[in-house]
Scaffold this motif. Structure first.
Motif, PDB file in Angstrom:
ATOM      1  N   ALA A   1      -3.016  -0.871   2.587  1.00 35.89           N
ATOM      2  CA  ALA A   1      -4.128   0.008   2.480  1.00 35.89           C
ATOM      3  C   ALA A   1      -4.099   1.261   3.496  1.00 35.89           C
ATOM      4  CB  ALA A   1      -5.450  -0.615   2.154  1.00 35.89           C
TER       5      ALA A   1
ATOM      6  N   ASN B   1      -6.168   3.691   3.106  1.00 31.75           N
ATOM      7  CA  ASN B   1      -7.510   4.442   2.952  1.00 31.75           C
ATOM      8  C   ASN B   1      -8.579   3.364   3.367  1.00 31.75           C
ATOM      9  OD1 ASN B   1      -6.791   6.985   2.613  1.00 31.75           O
ATOM     10  ND2 ASN B   1      -7.048   6.868   0.515  1.00 31.75           N
TER      11      ASN B   1
ATOM     12  N   GLN C   1      -8.927   0.350   1.987  1.00 24.75           N
ATOM     13  CA  GLN C   1      -9.286  -0.516   0.885  1.00 24.75           C
ATOM     14  C   GLN C   1      -9.430  -2.059   1.138  1.00 24.75           C
ATOM     15  OE1 GLN C   1      -6.777   1.563   0.880  1.00 24.75           O
ATOM     16  NE2 GLN C   1      -6.181   2.567  -1.031  1.00 24.75           N
TER      17      GLN C   1
ATOM     18  N   MET D   1      -8.151  -6.713  -3.047  1.00 22.76           N
ATOM     19  CA  MET D   1      -7.824  -5.867  -4.365  1.00 22.76           C
ATOM     20  C   MET D   1      -6.316  -6.081  -4.691  1.00 22.76           C
ATOM     21  SD  MET D   1      -9.400  -2.397  -3.145  1.00 22.76           S
ATOM     22  CE  MET D   1     -10.246  -1.664  -4.695  1.00 22.76           C
TER      23      MET D   1
ATOM     24  N   GLU E   1      -5.713  -1.772  -8.409  1.00 24.85           N
ATOM     25  CA  GLU E   1      -6.932  -1.338  -7.949  1.00 24.85           C
ATOM     26  C   GLU E   1      -7.009  -0.564  -6.668  1.00 24.85           C
ATOM     27  OE1 GLU E   1      -8.671  -5.392  -7.680  1.00 24.85           O
ATOM     28  OE2 GLU E   1      -9.265  -5.545  -9.761  1.00 24.85           O
ATOM     29  N   ALA E   2      -6.249  -0.912  -5.574  1.00 25.07           N
ATOM     30  CA  ALA E   2      -6.025  -0.426  -4.403  1.00 25.07           C
ATOM     31  C   ALA E   2      -5.311   0.975  -4.767  1.00 25.07           C
ATOM     32  CB  ALA E   2      -5.067  -1.073  -3.509  1.00 25.07           C
TER      33      ALA E   2
ATOM     34  N   ALA F   1      -8.406   3.155  -5.588  1.00 27.26           N
ATOM     35  CA  ALA F   1      -9.100   3.615  -4.549  1.00 27.26           C
ATOM     36  C   ALA F   1      -8.505   4.664  -3.688  1.00 27.26           C
ATOM     37  CB  ALA F   1      -9.494   2.282  -4.082  1.00 27.26           C
TER      38      ALA F   1
ATOM     39  N   VAL G   1      -1.922   3.647  -0.807  1.00 23.84           N
ATOM     40  CA  VAL G   1      -1.112   2.493  -0.337  1.00 23.84           C
ATOM     41  C   VAL G   1       0.052   2.493  -0.245  1.00 23.84           C
ATOM     42  CG1 VAL G   1      -3.100   0.978  -1.560  1.00 23.84           C
ATOM     43  CG2 VAL G   1      -0.784   1.591  -2.638  1.00 23.84           C
TER      44      VAL G   1
END
Length: 134
Positions: free
Chosen positions: A60, A62, A64, A68, A72-73, A76, A79
């Motif tokens: 991730a 950011n 996250q 997840m 989903e990641a 958000a 990635v």
């Protein structure tokens, strides 16, 4: 010759048709190899490595949470989906290896099937012999 006539002559040449057939078969073959990698090889490797699905491995960017899924990641934030990259890289390696083997086989068949060309001197001597017989 008009442009349409030139295009028709170009499109019906053997090389263009062969290329089109090759691209279509290559795309279908790519799907087969993709399925082989994603549905057979990667689950086995995932089981050996730790029972996880490689396609969901990511870092991730950011912040996250790691719990997840990849989808989903991505929703958000950004990635780094290295598991998906590994899957596609393995897919490419297998496809490249199979194509290399196919080209290698075709080259062996071509060299075995192609008769050795007569040297120019042999051809000239045959022509002289044939003309002397006449």
């Amino acid at each position: 010759m008009s442009m349409l006539g030139e295009f028709k002559a170009f499109a019906v040449k053997g090389n263009v048709v062969d290329l089109a057939v090759g691209v279509i078969i290559g795309a279908a073959f790519g799907k087969i190899v993709d399925s082989l990698v994603q549905d057979i090889i990667m689950p086995i490797i995932g089981k050996i490595v730790g029972g996880l699905d490689f396609s969901n491995y990511y870092v991730a960017l950011n912040g996250q949470p790691a719990s997840m899924t990849l989808l989903e990641a991505k929703k958000a934030g950004a990635v780094l989906a290295y598991g998906n990259f590994l899957t596609i890289l393995l897919n490419f390696i297998i496809l490249a290896f199979i194509i290399f083997q196919m080209v290698r086989l075709v080259n062996k068949v071509r060299t075995a099937a192609a008769p050795a060309a007569d040297p120019e001197t042999t051809i000239l001597l045959r022509e002289i012999r044939d003309s002397l017989k006449k």
